[in-house]
Enzyme design. Structure first.
Site, PDB file in Angstrom:
ATOM      1  N   LYS A   1      -6.602  -3.506  -2.102  1.00  0.00           N
ATOM      2  CA  LYS A   1      -6.651  -3.329  -0.653  1.00  0.00           C
ATOM      3  C   LYS A   1      -7.995  -3.823  -0.083  1.00  0.00           C
ATOM      4  CE  LYS A   1      -2.482  -1.489  -0.224  1.00  0.00           C
ATOM      5  NZ  LYS A   1      -2.047  -0.536  -1.175  1.00  0.00           N
TER       6      LYS A   1
HETATM    7  C1  PLP Z   1      -0.759   0.488  -1.319  1.00  0.00           C
HETATM    8  C2  PLP Z   1       0.193   1.120  -0.396  1.00  0.00           C
HETATM    9  C3  PLP Z   1       0.532   2.480  -0.477  1.00  0.00           C
HETATM   10  C4  PLP Z   1       0.099   3.358  -1.608  1.00  0.00           C
HETATM   11  O1  PLP Z   1      -1.270   3.394  -1.764  1.00  0.00           O
HETATM   12  P1  PLP Z   1      -1.911   4.051  -3.076  1.00  0.00           P
HETATM   13  O2  PLP Z   1      -3.327   4.291  -2.647  1.00  0.00           O
HETATM   14  O3  PLP Z   1      -1.812   3.004  -4.143  1.00  0.00           O
HETATM   15  O4  PLP Z   1      -1.176   5.269  -3.399  1.00  0.00           O
HETATM   16  C5  PLP Z   1       1.352   3.026   0.486  1.00  0.00           C
HETATM   17  N1  PLP Z   1       1.863   2.262   1.468  1.00  0.00           N
HETATM   18  C6  PLP Z   1       1.589   0.947   1.570  1.00  0.00           C
HETATM   19  C7  PLP Z   1       2.167   0.168   2.688  1.00  0.00           C
HETATM   20  C8  PLP Z   1       0.764   0.339   0.629  1.00  0.00           C
HETATM   21  O5  PLP Z   1       0.521  -0.971   0.714  1.00  0.00           O
END
Ligand code: PLP
Length: 381
Positions: A184
């Site tokens: 991210k």
């Molecule tokens: C990455 C992501 C999540 C989950 O995030 P984590 O921190 O890996 O649990 C949830 N929703 C979206 C749209 C994502 O891209």
């Protein structure tokens, strides 16, 4: 696989190294001063009243649903074109996900019109997701929620640094959830943050994040309390100091790196329009400021996507898909049969995500566009 151009990469350097070592040497490894500072700086960054660091965004989404009082019998309307965690969180809370279609090829976020057609007497909330950091139609969604007495929750996993009308995404609804997963825009490995302006929700999150204990280890460490009570079933969704330390450094780099992503996105769009106009570019015209988390393209209708991605692989260019729609996964198909979302399905069939990260340079973008041009041609015959 030795990629020439990877889908994502991290801007991690000596500052993160130093921040991690400082925490290790402090000998206090979870939920202490560093996490509190990370939360405080995140409230400043987003303009939210409260911020709570959590283990990951999936835990955060679960907590958001529970704190919002969602449970068995309640329906939550959400997109299918999102990561599976958005729907799983609703199920963890015992509520029922109801999938709504997206706006169209130009905008892959949930459609307010589609939401309205999904509303039943059991609908309690709308969970939006800001695809790639591009705001969904928040004014329309909020108006709809107001009209029908629904709560709005935001999966803002892609959206640190994103805003619409100068208001940070994640702060429009009752509660917003950010992800700091490794790929991210702000990465701590695992990690996430909830934001809210609502004092009642904030109190729920504070209690539920840490076993629903009435005092915290940190308070006892500081000599403020000796014992505690447990008033309901809570969770351990805390973030540790090591990740918070990385998060603080990453937060300081966020604006610069997001701007780099936006500049590269602009270059991609310019080159595609000039050189490969048959490729669709969602979010080419979009209100607000995006974190530019993803660079999605839509191949010409009828293209063999797997062949295209294989071709890109032979060039050493990594690609991905965002997302296989949740309602098409076998578990969701058997549990929620008969869901039909034509716009989502058509877009998902054509969507490919291209490399985008702050360590890319212009030559790499040119190289990817050149590869797409060849790839689109190669799969035509
Ligand atoms: C990455 C992501 C999540 C989950 O995030 P984590 O921190 O890996 O649990 C949830 N929703 C979206 C749209 C994502 O891209």
């Amino acid at each position: 696989m030795n990629w020439r151009i990877t889908l994502a990469d991290l801007d991690i350097g000596v500052e993160e190294d130093a921040a991690v070592l400082e925490v290790l040497h402090s000998r206090w490894l979870t939920m202490g001063e560093v996490t509190q500072r990370f939360e405080a700086e995140f409230t400043v960054h987003t303009g939210a009243r409260y911020a709570f660091a959590v283990t990951n965004a999936t835990a955060g989404l679960h907590l958001a649903c529970v704190a919002a009082g969602l449970g068995p019998g309640d329906e939550v309307i959400l997109p299918s074109l999102t990561f599976v965690a958005t729907a799983a969180a609703v199920l963890y809370a015992g509520a029922t996900p109801v999938f709504a279609d997206i706006q169209g090829e130009h905008d892959l976020t949930i459609s307010a019109e589609a939401i309205e057609s999904c509303i039943t007497p059991r609908t309690r909330a709308i969970m939006v997701m800001h695809y790639g950091g591009y705001a969904c139609d928040l004014p329309a969604v909020l108006a709809l929620a107001e009209k029908h007495g629904l709560q709005v929750l935001e999966d803002a996993a892609h959206a640190p640094g994103s805003s619409l009308n100068q208001k940070h995404l994640g702060t429009w609804g009752r509660v917003g959830v950010f992800s700091f997963f490794s790929n991210k825009n702000l990465a701590t490995g695992e990690g996430g943050m909830l934001v809210t302006d609502d004092e009642k929700i904030a109190e729920r999150i504070r209690v539920l994040r840490s076993h629903a204990m009435t005092t915290l280890t940190w308070d006892r460490h500081r000599g403020h309390a000796w014992s505690y009570d447990v008033t309901e079933i809570g969770y351990n969704y805390r973030l540790d100091e090591i990740r918070s330390a990385i998060g603080l450094v990453q937060l300081h780099k966020l604006e610069r790196n997001n701007q780099r992503r936006r500049d590269l996105t602009g270059l991609y769009q310019q080159l595609f329009q000039a050189q490969v106009p048959e490729v669709g570019l969602p979010f080419r015209q979009h209100a607000g400021i995006s974190s530019a988390h993803l660079l999605p393209i839509l191949l010409p209708p009828g293209s063999d996507k797997i062949r295209f991605m294989d071709y890109m692989k032979t060039l050493g260019i990594q690609t991905s898909i965002h997302y296989p729609p949740i309602h098409t996964f076998s578990y969701y198909r058997s549990r929620f049969p008969g869901v039909s979302l034509p716009i989502t399905e058509q877009a998902a069939e054509r969507e490919v995500t291209l490399p985008l990260h702050p360590l890319m340079d212009e030559a790499m973008v040119e190289s990817v566009v050149e590869g797409v041009k060849e790839g689109v041609r190669a799969i035509k015959n």
